[in-house]
Scaffold this motif. Structure first.
Motif, short mmCIF file in Angstrom:
data_model
loop_
_atom_site.label_atom_id
_atom_site.label_comp_id
_atom_site.label_asym_id
_atom_site.label_seq_id
_atom_site.Cartn_x
_atom_site.Cartn_y
_atom_site.Cartn_z
N ALA A 143 0.83 -1.21 0.00
CA ALA A 143 0.00 0.00 0.00
C ALA A 143 0.87 1.26 0.00
CB ALA A 143 -0.91 0.00 1.22
N ARG A 144 1.90 1.27 0.84
CA ARG A 144 2.77 2.44 0.90
C ARG A 144 3.53 2.63 -0.40
NH1 ARG A 144 4.14 4.40 6.48
NH2 ARG A 144 2.04 4.43 7.32
N ASP A 145 4.00 1.55 -0.98
CA ASP A 145 4.78 1.67 -2.21
C ASP A 145 3.91 2.23 -3.33
OD1 ASP A 145 6.31 -0.38 -4.66
OD2 ASP A 145 7.22 1.33 -3.65
N HIS A 146 2.72 1.67 -3.49
CA HIS A 146 1.82 2.17 -4.53
C HIS A 146 1.41 3.60 -4.24
CE1 HIS A 146 0.53 -2.17 -5.81
NE2 HIS A 146 1.80 -1.92 -6.00
N GLY A 147 1.19 3.88 -2.97
CA GLY A 147 0.81 5.23 -2.55
C GLY A 147 1.89 6.25 -2.89
N ARG A 148 3.12 5.85 -2.67
CA ARG A 148 4.24 6.74 -2.98
C ARG A 148 4.23 7.09 -4.47
NH1 ARG A 148 8.67 5.58 -5.70
NH2 ARG A 148 8.25 3.36 -5.49
N VAL A 149 4.11 6.08 -5.30
CA VAL A 149 4.14 6.33 -6.74
C VAL A 149 2.97 7.24 -7.13
CG1 VAL A 149 3.91 5.25 -9.00
CG2 VAL A 149 5.28 4.15 -7.25
N GLU A 150 1.82 6.96 -6.55
CA GLU A 150 0.63 7.76 -6.88
C GLU A 150 0.80 9.22 -6.50
OE1 GLU A 150 -2.97 5.34 -6.03
OE2 GLU A 150 -3.76 7.30 -5.44
N THR A 151 1.21 9.48 -5.23
CA THR A 151 1.30 10.88 -4.81
C THR A 151 2.44 11.59 -5.53
OG1 THR A 151 2.68 10.36 -2.90
CG2 THR A 151 0.34 10.52 -2.51
N CYS A 152 3.54 10.89 -5.80
CA CYS A 152 4.65 11.55 -6.47
C CYS A 152 4.33 11.85 -7.93
CB CYS A 152 5.92 10.70 -6.37
SG CYS A 152 6.61 10.73 -4.72
N ARG A 153 3.62 10.95 -8.57
CA ARG A 153 3.25 11.20 -9.97
C ARG A 153 2.22 12.32 -10.03
NH1 ARG A 153 6.76 9.36 -13.05
NH2 ARG A 153 7.60 7.31 -12.55
N GLU A 154 1.31 12.32 -9.05
CA GLU A 154 0.29 13.36 -9.04
C GLU A 154 0.95 14.73 -8.86
OE1 GLU A 154 -3.27 15.18 -6.36
OE2 GLU A 154 -1.76 13.89 -5.48
N ALA A 155 1.95 14.78 -8.01
CA ALA A 155 2.61 16.06 -7.73
C ALA A 155 3.57 16.45 -8.85
CB ALA A 155 3.36 15.98 -6.40
N PHE A 156 4.50 15.54 -9.18
CA PHE A 156 5.60 15.90 -10.08
C PHE A 156 5.42 15.43 -11.51
CE2 PHE A 156 7.88 17.51 -6.62
CZ PHE A 156 7.90 16.60 -5.58
N ALA A 157 4.45 14.60 -11.76
CA ALA A 157 4.20 14.04 -13.11
C ALA A 157 5.49 13.46 -13.66
CB ALA A 157 3.60 15.10 -14.02
N GLU A 158 5.88 13.84 -14.88
CA GLU A 158 7.06 13.23 -15.49
C GLU A 158 8.36 13.80 -14.91
OE1 GLU A 158 4.98 15.23 -17.00
OE2 GLU A 158 6.26 16.98 -17.34
N ARG A 159 8.26 14.79 -14.02
CA ARG A 159 9.46 15.38 -13.41
C ARG A 159 9.95 14.59 -12.19
NH1 ARG A 159 5.88 19.60 -12.77
NH2 ARG A 159 6.67 20.09 -10.69
N TYR A 160 9.22 13.55 -11.81
CA TYR A 160 9.52 12.82 -10.57
C TYR A 160 10.97 12.38 -10.51
CZ TYR A 160 9.05 9.13 -6.94
OH TYR A 160 9.18 8.33 -5.83
N ASP A 161 11.46 11.71 -11.56
CA ASP A 161 12.84 11.22 -11.54
C ASP A 161 13.83 12.38 -11.50
OD1 ASP A 161 12.27 8.28 -13.66
OD2 ASP A 161 12.09 8.60 -11.49
N ALA A 162 13.52 13.46 -12.21
CA ALA A 162 14.42 14.62 -12.21
C ALA A 162 14.49 15.25 -10.82
CB ALA A 162 13.95 15.65 -13.23
N VAL A 163 13.36 15.28 -10.12
CA VAL A 163 13.35 15.84 -8.75
C VAL A 163 14.19 14.98 -7.82
CG1 VAL A 163 11.90 16.40 -6.76
CG2 VAL A 163 11.09 16.92 -9.05
N ARG A 164 14.05 13.65 -7.95
CA ARG A 164 14.84 12.74 -7.10
C ARG A 164 16.33 12.94 -7.38
NH1 ARG A 164 14.59 7.23 -7.50
NH2 ARG A 164 14.11 7.24 -9.71
N HIS A 165 16.67 13.08 -8.63
CA HIS A 165 18.07 13.28 -9.01
C HIS A 165 18.58 14.60 -8.42
CE1 HIS A 165 21.67 12.86 -11.43
NE2 HIS A 165 21.53 14.12 -11.78
N HIS A 166 17.76 15.64 -8.50
CA HIS A 166 18.12 16.97 -7.98
C HIS A 166 18.38 16.89 -6.47
CE1 HIS A 166 18.30 21.27 -7.76
NE2 HIS A 166 17.12 21.45 -7.21
N ALA A 167 17.48 16.23 -5.75
CA ALA A 167 17.65 16.07 -4.30
C ALA A 167 18.94 15.29 -4.01
CB ALA A 167 16.45 15.34 -3.70
#
Lengths: 242, 492
Positions: free
Chosen positions: B44-68
């Motif tokens: 549940a947490r893993d799927h939830g993470r993907v859902e909220t991160c995609r909702e927030a960052f859309a296709e920028r998710y990986d770029a944001v993780r890289h930036h951090a």
């Protein structure tokens, strides 16, 4: 301050010496003392991380996001505030209140309202506040800022703001003026604004909804330690054209 | 065996070394309730993470993780400069900074601060660092009553158990065990209602908060340019812990530094989404020194204990990027191995899951935790989940390579791999070996009418563990190569 100089010295001598500790880190990195940073730290890429744009309808977004967190949202102007507070206090059977309001006029107005409602007000500047905070039914505070991105309110400690007033009581009422609503976390933490005024404030808290836990079998429960009921009253103080 | 049995182990997070996972894993795999709890919670947490991160960052998710990740890596690469800046700024704000190289030093400093201030009752909010150095038992032995205030940790402490996950310490417990513990220790009426249980805990702890004279917390981030400590919590115990007692001690690893306050939002936007699928934790508390003279409440003293405890070793090594970790638990939630072995107890260490599989051997010695680098199929789910973009699979391979170089692998395994290399180098040898193996496997399969030598359900030797829970298919008489050579194109 409670510590005496002697106590401080006594404690400091027990850990690793500061210079030795730093030497260990430098040795691990393979650098020499007194070096400066040659490559600059990456600046925050705001276009990448910003989630609330500056031109968005901030009040609306703030209200929506806060409500999604479980916060109860109310809109009121100053003349309606008295009736609204009375309703909230009645609903939760609040008999003892504490107010933590930095804005002077707001502070006086709320004090008047509470007097009219005959609600007992606890003075958080008294010596017994430490214990009394756990007997208070409601904390009424204003805020330093609010965030549309997350529906959060931001409260810093100060002369008129105690930490306990928004942590200990089971009900928290926060008064937010629309002019205080910022768009995004990056706007609040923008270093050019010096938001923390750090020489003067020991604590700044971003509050996003009522206290929560899901520790027991993943079931969401509110009001664990902090307030279980958070009410935000949005007061329009900006001249808005319809 | 039940989840209770796991409690019987003295302290599953600090077992005798060297630690082997085998028994713990076997118990966990046989425990249906544990498997269900951990599986449901982590999925549940893993799927939830993907859902909220995609909702927030859309296709920028990986770029944001890289930036951090880049911001953290820069900080680590220049940790000496940033730590010095932090120490100076924190001192300017009135905090006292102490330095602990070892766990023992860290414990001693805390106890001495408590004694110097005549502290009798300590309230504590959740901190993995304090688990790491085994602080609570040391405080109690010194006569300082210490209470965990995070609901999950409180229940674990009450029930003499140990946390099984970085973020969800009670992932392995159900409401019945909580009810029993409360009835036994708090002398209250038995109730399984989570709401009532939470209220009972809240009431008990508020009395303690009022009396406590020492508050101990960890920290999620340290801000170098302001000397601030950042705490991200949901329950409010974090806030009360650092406000009501007159002395506050922060225990924090040196790797928690970030350069400037304006960097904080990047991590705040990622942390809660990765840990609990929320956009942000309920309380994000930024503390800069103890209370000021004109303030109303807050601690009169603030002590910050910076902890090394093996982190400089990791800083020195190829595994430096592991120190980017912000302890969100996303890798634990994504990991199929973590799910299968029933959570953190099987890893036998404070830090479990993919991150623990790397840093635990690095901190405690590879020879003490030889199974951990192998507790992975290198699927890379952890790398995909990590908000600071740590290449955990690469670090696991580095550790395995080191084990081979140090001959920490058993002789039988090394021999097997040597033989395998020989076989793979020559096509004719490979084909011959495959035929022999097919023959052997066919002989192992029961020749019953139903089975007809197609499945092995009770393997021998290396297949024994495989066939505990599944059947192994026997290769068909003709392999693909033969078919291709003979029938290619003719039956299309």
């Amino acid at each position: 301050m409670m510590t005496t100089q002697a106590n401080t010295n006594q404690v400091r001598s027990l850990g690793t010496d500061r210079d030795l500790f730093l030497t260990q880190i430098r040795a691990a990195l393979g650098v020499s003392p007194g070096r400066t940073i040659t490559e600059p730290v990456p600046d925050v890429d705001k276009s990448l991380v910003r989630l609330c744009q500056l031109d968005e309808e901030l009040t609306a977004r703030f209200a929506t996001r806060a409500a999604a967190l479980g916060t109860k949202i109310h809109h009121a102007n100053m003349s309606e505030l008295g009736a609204l507070l009375r309703d909230i206090l009645d609903k939760h059977s609040c008999q003892q209140a504490v107010t933590s309001i930095a804005n002077e006029s707001l502070r006086h107005q709320v004090a008047d309202i509470l007097k009219k409602l005959c609600t007992k007000t606890i003075d958080h500047k008294s010596d017994s506040w430490h214990y009394q905070q756990f007997c208070v039914d409601v904390g009424i505070t204003d805020v330093e800022a609010a965030l549309a991105e997350t529906g959060s309110i931001i409260i810093s400690s100060g002369i008129h703001r105690s930490r306990g007033s928004y942590l200990a009581p089971p009900v928290h009422i926060a008064l937010v003026r629309t002019s205080q609503i910022l768009a995004d976390l990056v706007d609040y933490f923008d270093c050019t604004n010096d938001p923390l005024d750090r020489t003067n404030r020991s604590s700044t808290v971003l509050i996003s909804g009522p206290s929560k836990t899901a520790d027991i079998e993943g079931i969401l429960i509110t009001g664990v330690h902090g307030p279980g009921e958070v009410h935000i009253v949005i007061i329009d103080d900006q001249a808005q054209s319809q | 065996m039940t989840t209770e049995a796991i409690q019987d182990t003295l302290d599953p997070l600090h077992p005798q070394l060297p630690y082997r996972m085998g028994d713990s894993v076997k118990r966990a795999m046989a425990d249906v309730q544990l498997q269900q709890f951990v599986s449901v919670a982590t999925t549940a947490r893993d799927h939830g993470r993907v859902e909220t991160c995609r909702e927030a960052f859309a296709e920028r998710y990986d770029a944001v993780r890289h930036h951090a990740g880049q911001i953290k890596q820069h900080t680590l690469d220049h940790l000496d400069v940033y730590i010095e800046q932090f120490i100076d700024r924190a001192a300017d704000a009135g905090a006292q900074v102490h330095f602990a190289t070892t766990a023992n030093e860290a414990r001693t400093i805390g106890i001495e601060i408590a004694k110097a201030n005549e502290c009798k009752l300590c309230v504590k909010s959740k901190s993995m660092v304090t688990e790491e150095i085994e602080l609570v038992s040391a405080l109690e032995e010194s006569g300082i009553e210490t209470l965990e205030t995070d609901l999950g940790e409180f229940i674990i402490q009450l029930d003499n158990d140990a946390p099984a996950h970085l973020v969800m310490p009670m992932i392995h417990k159900d409401r019945r065990s909580v009810a029993r513990a409360f009835q036994r220790e708090l002398k209250v009426e038995y109730t399984e209602d989570p709401r009532k249980l939470t209220q009972l805990a809240r009431q008990y702890m508020r009395e303690k908060f009022a009396e406590a004279d020492l508050g101990i917390s960890g920290a999620n981030f340290l801000i170098a340019d302001t000397g601030s400590v950042v705490l991200c919590t949901n329950e409010g115990n974090g806030g009360l812990t650092v406000s009501t007692p007159r002395v506050h001690i922060v225990y924090v690893g040196i790797e928690k530094l970030i350069p400037r306050l304006d960097h904080l939002p990047v991590f705040l936007k990622l942390l809660a989404r990765s840990a609990t699928t929320q956009p942000i934790t309920v309380y994000t508390t930024i503390l800069t020194g103890p209370r000021r003279e004109q303030e109303i409440d807050g601690p009169q003293q603030m002590h910050i204990i910076l902890l090394d405890h093996g982190r400089t070793d990791i800083l020195r090594s190829e595994a430096r990027e592991m120190l980017r970790c912000i302890r969100c638990g996303a890798c634990l939630n994504a990991c199929p191995v973590y799910r299968k072995v029933g959570g953190g107890h099987a890893y036998g260490a404070v830090y479990s899951g993919p991150v623990g599989a790397v840093i635990t051997p690095l901190m405690k010695g590879l020879h003490n935790y030889p199974d951990l680098p192998h507790a992975s199929s290198l699927c890379g789910a952890c790398f995909e989940a990590c908000p600071v973009h740590i290449d955990i699979p690469r670090q696991l391979i580095n550790l395995r390579r080191e084990m081979v170089a140090n001959r920490t692998m058993p002789f039988s395994e090394r021999l097997t791999y040597k033989l395998w290399a020989v076989i793979l180098k020559r096509p004719s040898v490979y084909r011959f070996t495959m035929r022999i193996m097919a023959l052997v496997l066919r002989r192992m399969a029961p020749k019953t009418k139903a089975n007809n030598s197609r499945w092995i359900n009770k393997g021998r030797g290396p297949l024994r563990a495989w066939t505990y829970e599944r059947d192994f298919p026997v290769p068909p008489p003709n392999c693909f190569r033969d078919w291709w050579h003979n029938d290619k194109g003719q039956n299309e």
